[in-house]
Scaffold this motif. Structure first.
Motif, PDB file in Angstrom:
ATOM      1  N   ILE A  39      44.287 -57.097 -79.562  1.00 32.84           N
ATOM      2  CA  ILE A  39      44.775 -56.616 -77.964  1.00 32.84           C
ATOM      3  C   ILE A  39      43.935 -55.123 -77.941  1.00 32.84           C
ATOM      4  N   ILE A  40      43.234 -54.462 -78.734  1.00 28.71           N
ATOM      5  CA  ILE A  40      42.517 -52.916 -78.688  1.00 28.71           C
ATOM      6  C   ILE A  40      41.360 -53.263 -78.455  1.00 28.71           C
ATOM      7  N   ILE A  41      40.487 -54.384 -78.853  1.00 27.29           N
ATOM      8  CA  ILE A  41      39.269 -55.102 -78.622  1.00 27.29           C
ATOM      9  C   ILE A  41      38.595 -55.855 -77.239  1.00 27.29           C
ATOM     10  N   GLY A  42      40.282 -56.098 -77.427  1.00 31.16           N
ATOM     11  CA  GLY A  42      39.562 -57.485 -76.192  1.00 31.16           C
ATOM     12  C   GLY A  42      40.080 -56.214 -74.841  1.00 31.16           C
ATOM     13  N   PRO A  43      39.901 -56.943 -73.316  1.00 36.56           N
ATOM     14  CA  PRO A  43      40.015 -57.187 -72.238  1.00 36.56           C
ATOM     15  C   PRO A  43      41.040 -55.788 -72.027  1.00 36.56           C
ATOM     16  N   ALA A  44      42.479 -56.143 -73.059  1.00 36.96           N
ATOM     17  CA  ALA A  44      43.256 -55.250 -72.339  1.00 36.96           C
ATOM     18  C   ALA A  44      42.873 -53.873 -72.576  1.00 36.96           C
ATOM     19  N   LEU A  45      42.383 -53.145 -73.555  1.00 34.19           N
ATOM     20  CA  LEU A  45      42.048 -51.926 -74.217  1.00 34.19           C
ATOM     21  C   LEU A  45      40.407 -51.634 -74.369  1.00 34.19           C
TER      22      LEU A  45
END
Length: 323
Positions: A39-45
């Motif tokens: 979640i952190i390194i993906g498109p969300a953040l």
């Protein structure tokens, strides 16, 4: 920040491994940290890593390896010795969430076949975090420990059979023979466990999986999660989390009571079956790839699965003190 495919894979693996270890240090399942890493390194953040064909392919291989090692670790002999307690716990622990999640999904306006898949996702059980709690409480070989382990194995088998049955009954875009591969490799692993010494195979598979393919799989799930709609779905997430905890806790507990376990032991069994984790994620991923589950609902489901994994040990530890 634009990185090459190799760079993205390296970051995905390293960050996911680090977050998994942090999660473990905090007393949580490694999978929780690995999901958060995605979640952190993906498109969300941060948007350092994006999903693509290579990541998805490696993720699918990771699923197959995960199911193969689960099969290798399946002790059919132990399951046979405690079949009554394990089977009743597993059956009721599957029926209750399967039915109630399906009903809730229908009430929310989803088509029946999609609603049924919701139920299948939350019918599964993850045993990894429960094993850790049982082990540290020296209850792994107790009646509760053996029943929980046996029931979790049966739950996984039932969940995979339900997916297979779903394919036969409803079909679905993207569903087919490839969807049944996790079932096939699980059964291959379980058969190998019965006919040969699988210790070396299991060790090699776990090394490959733990350091490469599993982080990619769990991290890639986080890549699919969007936080933009979270403010609109927080109530649904709370309701589904309560449902996820309650259906497993009471369903498995009822099954354990039918198998003549005392109340305290049955409650501990119920708590031990709450965690979803890997198997639920595998089933949910199948649903996402087959366009049965929309990305926003998939994200909500992942959060609910994470919450169940966090809540399970918090309930189980105090209950084990009373058996």
């Amino acid at each position: 920040m634009t990185l090459s495919l190799l760079g993205q894979l390296i970051i995905l693996i390293i960050v996911t491994l680090i977050f998994g270890q942090i999660s473990k240090k905090l007393g949580l399942a490694q999978v929780v940290g690995q999901l958060f890493a995605g979640i952190i390194i993906g498109p969300a953040l941060l948007n350092w890593v994006v999903t693509g064909s290579v990541v998805e392919s490696l993720s699918e291989i990771g699923v197959l390896l995960l199911m193969f090692t689960a099969g290798l670790a399946t002790d059919m002999g132990q399951l046979k010795r405690h079949l009554k307690g394990a089977s009743l716990t597993a059956i009721w622990g599957v029926i209750v969430p399967l039915v109630l999640f399906s009903v809730v999904a229908v009430i929310l306006g989803y088509a029946f076949h999609i609603a049924v898949f919701w139920g299948i996702v939350f019918a599964a059980t993850s045993i990894s975090i429960t094993i850790s709690v049982l082990s540290e409480s020296e209850q792994l070989g107790s009646q509760v420990g053996v029943v929980v382990l046996g029931a979790a194995v049966l739950d996984d088998i039932i969940a995979l059979l339900l997916v297979g049955g779903y394919v036969l009954l409803f079909g679905g875009e993207g569903l087919g023979v490839s969807t049944l591969l996790p079932i096939i490799v699980f059964l291959i692993g379980a058969i190998l466990n019965r006919i040969t010494n699988v210790e070396k195979i299991e060790k090699i598979a776990n090394v490959v999986g733990d350091w490469t393919l599993y982080p990619i799989f769990f991290g890639s799930i986080g890549l699919h999660i969007s936080l933009t709609g979270l403010k609109d779905s927080w109530l649904l997430i709370i309701v589904l989390t309560i449902l996820a905890v309650g259906t497993k806790y009471y369903g498995a507990q009822w099954g354990a009571r039918l198998a003549d376990l005392d109340k305290s032991s049955a409650r501990a069994v119920g708590a031990g079956m709450i965690s979803r984790g890997e198997m639920a994620l595998v089933v949910a991923q199948i649903g996402l790839q087959a366009n049965i589950i929309a990305e926003n609902i998939f994200g909500d489901m992942v959060i609910v699965i994470i919450m169940s994994t966090i809540i399970a040990p918090l309930l189980l530890r105090p209950l084990l003190k009373h058996i």
